[in-house]
Scaffold this motif. Structure first.
Motif, PDB file in Angstrom:
ATOM      1  N   ALA A  98       0.833  -1.205   0.000  1.00 14.53           N
ATOM      2  CA  ALA A  98       0.000   0.000   0.000  1.00 14.53           C
ATOM      3  C   ALA A  98       0.869   1.257   0.000  1.00 14.53           C
ATOM      4  CB  ALA A  98      -0.941  -0.006   1.206  1.00 14.53           C
ATOM      5  N   ILE A  99       1.945   1.237   0.784  1.00 17.85           N
ATOM      6  CA  ILE A  99       2.849   2.383   0.842  1.00 17.85           C
ATOM      7  C   ILE A  99       3.561   2.562  -0.490  1.00 17.85           C
ATOM      8  CG2 ILE A  99       5.007   3.213   1.897  1.00 17.85           C
ATOM      9  CD1 ILE A  99       3.932   1.989   4.558  1.00 17.85           C
ATOM     10  N   THR A 100       4.002   1.471  -1.098  1.00 20.67           N
ATOM     11  CA  THR A 100       4.686   1.538  -2.392  1.00 20.67           C
ATOM     12  C   THR A 100       3.759   2.124  -3.452  1.00 20.67           C
ATOM     13  OG1 THR A 100       6.056  -0.349  -1.779  1.00 20.67           O
ATOM     14  CG2 THR A 100       5.945   0.168  -4.112  1.00 20.67           C
ATOM     15  N   GLN A 101       2.477   1.776  -3.419  1.00 18.01           N
ATOM     16  CA  GLN A 101       1.517   2.342  -4.368  1.00 18.01           C
ATOM     17  C   GLN A 101       1.261   3.819  -4.068  1.00 18.01           C
ATOM     18  OE1 GLN A 101      -1.852  -0.283  -4.020  1.00 18.01           O
ATOM     19  NE2 GLN A 101      -0.927  -1.833  -5.345  1.00 18.01           N
ATOM     20  N   ASP A 102       1.214   4.165  -2.776  1.00 21.35           N
ATOM     21  CA  ASP A 102       0.959   5.545  -2.366  1.00 21.35           C
ATOM     22  C   ASP A 102       2.130   6.459  -2.707  1.00 21.35           C
ATOM     23  OD1 ASP A 102      -0.633   7.543  -0.811  1.00 21.35           O
ATOM     24  OD2 ASP A 102       1.109   7.464   0.529  1.00 21.35           O
ATOM     25  N   ARG A 103       3.334   5.970  -2.534  1.00 23.13           N
ATOM     26  CA  ARG A 103       4.545   6.778  -2.752  1.00 23.13           C
ATOM     27  C   ARG A 103       5.252   6.249  -3.992  1.00 23.13           C
ATOM     28  NH1 ARG A 103       6.736   6.710   3.467  1.00 23.13           N
ATOM     29  NH2 ARG A 103       4.708   7.062   4.407  1.00 23.13           N
ATOM     30  N   LYS A 104       4.765   6.646  -5.106  1.00 25.74           N
ATOM     31  CA  LYS A 104       5.286   6.156  -6.394  1.00 25.74           C
ATOM     32  C   LYS A 104       6.811   6.281  -6.449  1.00 25.74           C
ATOM     33  CE  LYS A 104       1.074   5.859  -8.280  1.00 25.74           C
ATOM     34  NZ  LYS A 104       0.282   5.240  -7.297  1.00 25.74           N
ATOM     35  N   ILE A 106       9.170   4.287  -5.027  1.00 29.49           N
ATOM     36  CA  ILE A 106      10.033   3.710  -3.997  1.00 29.49           C
ATOM     37  C   ILE A 106      10.147   2.210  -4.227  1.00 29.49           C
ATOM     38  CG2 ILE A 106       9.507   5.529  -2.316  1.00 29.49           C
ATOM     39  CD1 ILE A 106       7.844   3.437  -0.766  1.00 29.49           C
ATOM     40  N   SER A 107      11.257   1.662  -3.809  1.00 26.20           N
ATOM     41  CA  SER A 107      11.508   0.234  -4.004  1.00 26.20           C
ATOM     42  C   SER A 107      10.708  -0.600  -3.005  1.00 26.20           C
ATOM     43  CB  SER A 107      12.997  -0.067  -3.833  1.00 26.20           C
ATOM     44  OG  SER A 107      13.369   0.112  -2.478  1.00 26.20           O
ATOM     45  N   LYS A 108      10.653  -1.889  -3.264  1.00 23.07           N
ATOM     46  CA  LYS A 108       9.991  -2.837  -2.356  1.00 23.07           C
ATOM     47  C   LYS A 108      10.651  -2.775  -0.978  1.00 23.07           C
ATOM     48  CE  LYS A 108       9.402  -7.791  -1.650  1.00 23.07           C
ATOM     49  NZ  LYS A 108       9.736  -9.131  -2.126  1.00 23.07           N
ATOM     50  N   ILE A 112       9.003  -1.751   2.628  1.00 21.47           N
ATOM     51  CA  ILE A 112       9.002  -2.573   3.846  1.00 21.47           C
ATOM     52  C   ILE A 112       9.544  -1.777   5.028  1.00 21.47           C
ATOM     53  CG2 ILE A 112       9.989  -4.632   4.952  1.00 21.47           C
ATOM     54  CD1 ILE A 112       9.836  -5.941   2.116  1.00 21.47           C
ATOM     55  N   GLU A 113      10.638  -1.034   4.805  1.00 19.96           N
ATOM     56  CA  GLU A 113      11.175  -0.202   5.890  1.00 19.96           C
ATOM     57  C   GLU A 113      10.139   0.827   6.333  1.00 19.96           C
ATOM     58  OE1 GLU A 113      14.663   3.058   6.849  1.00 19.96           O
ATOM     59  OE2 GLU A 113      14.977   1.718   5.162  1.00 19.96           O
TER      60      GLU A 113
END
Length: 176
Positions: A98-104, A106-108, A112-113
């Motif tokens: 969800a965070i990766t989708q929200d913050r275009k 950024i790496s996997k 996770i971090e």
């Protein structure tokens, strides 16, 4: 905040432009940065123009200290091992997506971090509902203990790494 150790202070600046130039050049915050932990000064920097409320400023400070400060002490190999271990937890993995989708962009691994930092902030503040609001992801009460266990294992990996480079026993390394 008094219980957090390993950092000196929380600084609040009105805007990114008000940050000291040396910090701004080294950290390079963007226009959406609410705050960040700087390992060189062992301080949290909050940007008031971006933060929507006092409650949000507490969340951001908890995110930076409880989440990022500990992880930034690891070397790349140890950090990657800790992130891989954390990614095995279903809630961490879903939140990271969800965070990766929200913050275009950024790496996997960064996702996770960030998920661990957000979950640490939820644990510190007790406001798991903030994750539902921000990422449209409900954290069931039954998952909270699993999350706490995952974060505890990541923190233990950090303590083992610090002990290995300082020559201390893991019992002598603070988890703060």
């Amino acid at each position: 905040i008094e219980k957090w150790k390993g950092f000196k202070e929380v600084f609040t600046f009105q805007s990114i432009d008000d940050l000291p130039q040396e910090i701004r050049e080294r950290v390079r915050p963007d226009s959406l940065t609410e705050g960040f932990y700087d390992p060189l000064t062992k301080s949290v920097y909050l940007i008031a123009d971006i933060i929507s409320s006092n409650d949000r400023s507490i969340w951001v400070a908890a995110h930076e200290v409880a989440g990022h400060a500990g992880m930034r002490g690891l070397n790349d190999k140890s950090l990657n091992q800790a992130l891989n271990m954390a990614s095995l937890n279903t809630t961490v993995r879903k939140l990271a997506m969800a965070i990766t989708q929200d913050r275009k962009g950024i790496s996997k691994e960064v996702g996770i971090e960030e998920a661990l930092a957000e979950l640490s902030a939820a644990m510190e503040t007790g406001k798991y509902s903030e994750l539902a609001r921000r990422y449209q992801m409900d954290i069931p009460a039954s998952a909270v203990n699993g999350i706490k266990g995952t974060i505890a294992r990541v923190m233990e990996a950090i303590r083992r790494f610090i002990a290995s480079v300082t020559g201390q026993s893991t019992d002598d390394v603070s988890d703060a």
